[in-house]
Scaffold this motif. Sequence first.
Motif, PDB file in Angstrom:
ATOM      1  N   PHE A 102     -77.631  21.406 -58.764  1.00 20.64           N
ATOM      2  CA  PHE A 102     -77.205  20.822 -57.493  1.00 20.64           C
ATOM      3  C   PHE A 102     -76.108  21.646 -56.828  1.00 20.64           C
ATOM      4  O   PHE A 102     -75.900  21.545 -55.629  1.00 20.64           O
ATOM      5  CB  PHE A 102     -76.694  19.386 -57.703  1.00 20.64           C
ATOM      6  N   HIS A 109     -79.492  29.960 -58.177  1.00 21.55           N
ATOM      7  CA  HIS A 109     -80.292  28.737 -58.242  1.00 21.55           C
ATOM      8  C   HIS A 109     -81.697  29.062 -58.747  1.00 21.55           C
ATOM      9  O   HIS A 109     -82.228  28.394 -59.634  1.00 21.55           O
ATOM     10  CB  HIS A 109     -80.341  28.081 -56.843  1.00 21.55           C
ATOM     11  N   ARG A 113     -83.265  27.704 -62.295  1.00 17.14           N
ATOM     12  CA  ARG A 113     -84.462  26.840 -62.270  1.00 17.14           C
ATOM     13  C   ARG A 113     -85.545  27.412 -63.178  1.00 17.14           C
ATOM     14  O   ARG A 113     -86.255  26.696 -63.855  1.00 17.14           O
ATOM     15  CB  ARG A 113     -85.006  26.736 -60.833  1.00 17.14           C
ATOM     16  N   GLY A 272     -81.881  12.234 -63.937  1.00 19.67           N
ATOM     17  CA  GLY A 272     -83.149  11.875 -64.572  1.00 19.67           C
ATOM     18  C   GLY A 272     -83.239  10.469 -65.093  1.00 19.67           C
ATOM     19  O   GLY A 272     -84.192  10.149 -65.782  1.00 19.67           O
ATOM     20  N   THR A 275     -82.688   7.129 -61.008  1.00 19.45           N
ATOM     21  CA  THR A 275     -83.741   7.204 -59.977  1.00 19.45           C
ATOM     22  C   THR A 275     -85.032   6.553 -60.481  1.00 19.45           C
ATOM     23  O   THR A 275     -85.647   5.748 -59.794  1.00 19.45           O
ATOM     24  CB  THR A 275     -84.032   8.683 -59.651  1.00 19.45           C
ATOM     25  N   THR A 279     -86.824   2.943 -59.332  1.00 20.35           N
ATOM     26  CA  THR A 279     -88.223   2.882 -58.871  1.00 20.35           C
ATOM     27  C   THR A 279     -88.980   1.829 -59.675  1.00 20.35           C
ATOM     28  O   THR A 279     -89.801   1.078 -59.131  1.00 20.35           O
ATOM     29  CB  THR A 279     -88.892   4.273 -59.031  1.00 20.35           C
ATOM     30  N   THR A 326     -82.792  13.839 -47.844  1.00 19.49           N
ATOM     31  CA  THR A 326     -82.168  14.986 -48.519  1.00 19.49           C
ATOM     32  C   THR A 326     -81.687  15.950 -47.436  1.00 19.49           C
ATOM     33  O   THR A 326     -82.105  15.842 -46.274  1.00 19.49           O
ATOM     34  CB  THR A 326     -83.128  15.634 -49.522  1.00 19.49           C
ATOM     35  N   ARG A 328     -80.327  19.960 -45.972  1.00 20.80           N
ATOM     36  CA  ARG A 328     -80.222  21.414 -46.073  1.00 20.80           C
ATOM     37  C   ARG A 328     -79.151  21.860 -45.088  1.00 20.80           C
ATOM     38  O   ARG A 328     -78.974  21.235 -44.050  1.00 20.80           O
ATOM     39  CB  ARG A 328     -81.547  22.111 -45.687  1.00 20.80           C
ATOM     40  N   PRO A 385     -91.239  11.683 -51.857  1.00 23.18           N
ATOM     41  CA  PRO A 385     -90.134  11.017 -52.558  1.00 23.18           C
ATOM     42  C   PRO A 385     -89.318  11.989 -53.411  1.00 23.18           C
ATOM     43  O   PRO A 385     -88.169  11.698 -53.759  1.00 23.18           O
ATOM     44  CB  PRO A 385     -90.849   9.988 -53.439  1.00 23.18           C
ATOM     45  N   PHE A 386     -89.924  13.138 -53.782  1.00 16.93           N
ATOM     46  CA  PHE A 386     -89.223  14.115 -54.613  1.00 16.93           C
ATOM     47  C   PHE A 386     -88.732  15.315 -53.788  1.00 16.93           C
ATOM     48  O   PHE A 386     -88.398  16.359 -54.350  1.00 16.93           O
ATOM     49  CB  PHE A 386     -90.147  14.608 -55.728  1.00 16.93           C
ATOM     50  N   GLY A 387     -88.694  15.174 -52.461  1.00 17.10           N
ATOM     51  CA  GLY A 387     -88.270  16.294 -51.623  1.00 17.10           C
ATOM     52  C   GLY A 387     -89.335  17.375 -51.613  1.00 17.10           C
ATOM     53  O   GLY A 387     -90.526  17.096 -51.810  1.00 17.10           O
ATOM     54  N   GLY A 388     -88.904  18.649 -51.411  1.00 18.99           N
ATOM     55  CA  GLY A 388     -89.907  19.713 -51.359  1.00 18.99           C
ATOM     56  C   GLY A 388     -89.288  21.094 -51.339  1.00 18.99           C
ATOM     57  O   GLY A 388     -88.071  21.252 -51.222  1.00 18.99           O
ATOM     58  N   ARG A 391     -86.129  23.488 -53.706  1.00 23.75           N
ATOM     59  CA  ARG A 391     -85.219  22.519 -54.309  1.00 23.75           C
ATOM     60  C   ARG A 391     -85.930  21.213 -54.647  1.00 23.75           C
ATOM     61  O   ARG A 391     -85.285  20.201 -54.943  1.00 23.75           O
ATOM     62  CB  ARG A 391     -84.026  22.226 -53.382  1.00 23.75           C
ATOM     63  N   CYS A 393     -87.557  18.164 -56.512  1.00 18.52           N
ATOM     64  CA  CYS A 393     -87.111  17.589 -57.786  1.00 18.52           C
ATOM     65  C   CYS A 393     -87.802  18.278 -58.964  1.00 18.52           C
ATOM     66  O   CYS A 393     -89.031  18.273 -59.061  1.00 18.52           O
ATOM     67  CB  CYS A 393     -87.434  16.100 -57.794  1.00 18.52           C
TER      68      CYS A 393
HETATM   69  C1  HEM Z   1     -88.448   8.493 -59.485  1.00 20.51           C
HETATM   70  C2  HEM Z   1     -87.604   9.394 -59.949  1.00 20.51           C
HETATM   71  C3  HEM Z   1     -86.969  10.502 -59.155  1.00 20.51           C
HETATM   72  C4  HEM Z   1     -86.825  10.660 -57.800  1.00 20.51           C
HETATM   73  C5  HEM Z   1     -87.279   9.716 -56.695  1.00 20.51           C
HETATM   74  C6  HEM Z   1     -86.154  11.925 -57.578  1.00 20.51           C
HETATM   75  C7  HEM Z   1     -85.859  12.442 -56.332  1.00 20.51           C
HETATM   76  C8  HEM Z   1     -85.260  13.676 -56.119  1.00 20.51           C
HETATM   77  C9  HEM Z   1     -84.996  14.250 -54.816  1.00 20.51           C
HETATM   78  C10 HEM Z   1     -85.344  13.624 -53.473  1.00 20.51           C
HETATM   79  C11 HEM Z   1     -84.392  15.447 -55.007  1.00 20.51           C
HETATM   80  C12 HEM Z   1     -83.928  16.424 -53.918  1.00 20.51           C
HETATM   81  C13 HEM Z   1     -85.088  17.342 -53.558  1.00 20.51           C
HETATM   82  C14 HEM Z   1     -84.889  18.158 -52.299  1.00 20.51           C
HETATM   83  O1  HEM Z   1     -83.761  18.292 -51.823  1.00 20.51           O
HETATM   84  O2  HEM Z   1     -85.893  18.688 -51.780  1.00 20.51           O
HETATM   85  C15 HEM Z   1     -84.268  15.640 -56.439  1.00 20.51           C
HETATM   86  C16 HEM Z   1     -83.692  16.746 -57.029  1.00 20.51           C
HETATM   87  C17 HEM Z   1     -83.542  16.880 -58.393  1.00 20.51           C
HETATM   88  N1  HEM Z   1     -83.992  16.037 -59.376  1.00 20.51           N
HETATM   89 FE1  HEM Z   1     -85.032  14.315 -59.100  1.00 20.51          FE
HETATM   90  N2  HEM Z   1     -85.900  12.502 -58.796  1.00 20.51           N
HETATM   91  C18 HEM Z   1     -86.383  11.675 -59.790  1.00 20.51           C
HETATM   92  C19 HEM Z   1     -86.375  11.908 -61.163  1.00 20.51           C
HETATM   93  C20 HEM Z   1     -85.828  13.009 -61.757  1.00 20.51           C
HETATM   94  C21 HEM Z   1     -85.877  13.304 -63.174  1.00 20.51           C
HETATM   95  C22 HEM Z   1     -86.601  12.454 -64.208  1.00 20.51           C
HETATM   96  C23 HEM Z   1     -85.165  14.468 -63.368  1.00 20.51           C
HETATM   97  C24 HEM Z   1     -84.900  15.239 -64.644  1.00 20.51           C
HETATM   98  C25 HEM Z   1     -85.340  14.921 -65.819  1.00 20.51           C
HETATM   99  C26 HEM Z   1     -84.678  14.901 -62.066  1.00 20.51           C
HETATM  100  C27 HEM Z   1     -83.915  16.019 -61.855  1.00 20.51           C
HETATM  101  C28 HEM Z   1     -83.630  16.544 -60.598  1.00 20.51           C
HETATM  102  C29 HEM Z   1     -82.903  17.784 -60.403  1.00 20.51           C
HETATM  103  C30 HEM Z   1     -82.300  18.661 -61.493  1.00 20.51           C
HETATM  104  C31 HEM Z   1     -82.860  18.006 -59.007  1.00 20.51           C
HETATM  105  C32 HEM Z   1     -82.201  19.194 -58.300  1.00 20.51           C
HETATM  106  C33 HEM Z   1     -83.259  20.254 -58.064  1.00 20.51           C
HETATM  107  C34 HEM Z   1     -82.714  21.519 -57.396  1.00 20.51           C
HETATM  108  O3  HEM Z   1     -81.739  21.425 -56.642  1.00 20.51           O
HETATM  109  O4  HEM Z   1     -83.314  22.577 -57.624  1.00 20.51           O
HETATM  110  N3  HEM Z   1     -85.101  13.996 -61.120  1.00 20.51           N
HETATM  111  N4  HEM Z   1     -84.811  14.555 -57.093  1.00 20.51           N
END
Ligand code: HEM
Length: 453
Positions: A102, A109, A113, A272, A275, A279, A326, A328, A385-388, A391, A393
């Motif tokens: 983050f 980065h 990753r 991890g 979130t 859900t 999210t 940028r 929901p996980f961005g794109g 970066r 998720c």
């Molecule tokens: C339903 C569950 C989850 C949701 C909705 C979620 C959502 C997100 C979102 C929206 C972002 C930002 C993406 C962006 O800016 O494009 C993110 C980043 C991230 N998430 Fe998740 N996440 C979830 C579960 C997890 C889990 C299980 C892990 C690890 C085991 C995790 C680790 C991370 C990490 C490390 C980032 C930063 C990625 C980066 O900056 O390269 N997340 N997540």
Amino acid sequence: MRQDHTAKPTSGQASPHVLPSGPWAPFLLRMLRASFDRSKSMSLDERRRQYGSDFTLKLPMFGKTLVISEPDEIRQLFKADPAELGNTEPNLGRVMGPGSLFALAGEPHRSQRKLLTPAFHGNRLAEYRELMAAEARAGMAAWPDGESVPSLPAMNAITLNIILRTVFGAAGRDLDALRALLPRLVRLGSILAATPIPSWTVFGYAPWGRFNKMRSDYDAIVGRLIGAARADPAIEQRTDILAMLIGARYDDNTPMKDSEIADELLTLLTAGHETTATTLAWAIERLRRHPAFLDKLVARIDAGEDDLLNAFINEVQRTRPVIAFTFRKVLADGYAVGPWRVPRGMHIMIGISLVQTDPRLFEMPHAFRPERFLGERPDPYELIPFGGGVRRCIGAAFAHMELQVVLRTLLREHILEPTSAPDEQWRSRGVAFAPGQGGQIVRHPRRPTQRPI
Ligand code: HEM
């Protein structure tokens, strides 16, 4: 759409900055007004109705911010070169440390990753399945029969145990200490990360003092676990993420430092679990209010089919995204997106909840209709929901599998009682949005079907 032309001299750029309109008042003033006058909604949805799909907002930590929910523009932002669109500042690195994904941007980065990604590959994920089911079963055992209780605390405990075991492997005293420490650290950390609270001492009061103490407790425990792992002669046989990071090498063949590992593990442990837990609490809240769908889903799961379960997970994440946006940061002056020209240094907020309820993309966008995803592969720029992009998720596939396994365990081994209670409202928990009453559950035991999880 009304526009605001801010003609500032720019470094060699001919075009002036062009931005859409938005409310003139700063966030805190709007919040104050909304607390006195219920008709003044703070929602992004309301702003979209007023100003269109793109608008500007004044936010406490970022100042004037461009909010985007046009699908084509989101596609462009997720595909953008990291040299033009970079990491948010300030970011969650304030809480997770400078070695966290983050906190990092650009080449550091990318290379970090690359070291973490193998932990979330398909064959690794399959190894976590049994562990996830066992933790789900244990966490749900505490629910009373026939009584209404919030599901979120148990879901938080389940997902925390899953990620702790995935990250560190075998249980032990240090894991128990982390299990007690992390929920408090995450709660306070996400409040500090989401509010402009200074990190320095004000009149003898250090707002970050309590957090810093927890962080040093975390460092002491994780330092011991890293030390033990480095000394473990059987480390090659271990499948946990800590063991993987100790063996990992950057492109120049150097290993990760202990401080980098500690920051990255905290990142995975915190990002991890809450979130995914939130859900799951929303999933229960939705299922109890859609009894006909609940019956269909249970029948489909009993038949060993995942299609409706996957569609359901998509619909929960579409209509109840726990991360609603999210950000940028623009690094190139006069950055062009759609009709806008954005100045260097400005933040762009990508409206996850907005694009996912766009009536041009989803028919009756606020209706709960999981079947809309049956036989459909969701567009990665419309269901986000996980961005794109670079970066996105890193734990998305892990989280999806965890949602599948926990929900399958729940519906095979418990009977959910439907409810006619009104929908639970959104409540902000710092970074994530949770159901206001914690996703109330009323369940009875069910004789489990004999199928592998
Ligand atoms: C339903 C569950 C989850 C949701 C909705 C979620 C959502 C997100 C979102 C929206 C972002 C930002 C993406 C962006 O800016 O494009 C993110 C980043 C991230 N998430 Fe998740 N996440 C979830 C579960 C997890 C889990 C299980 C892990 C690890 C085991 C995790 C680790 C991370 C990490 C490390 C980032 C930063 C990625 C980066 O900056 O390269 N997340 N997540």
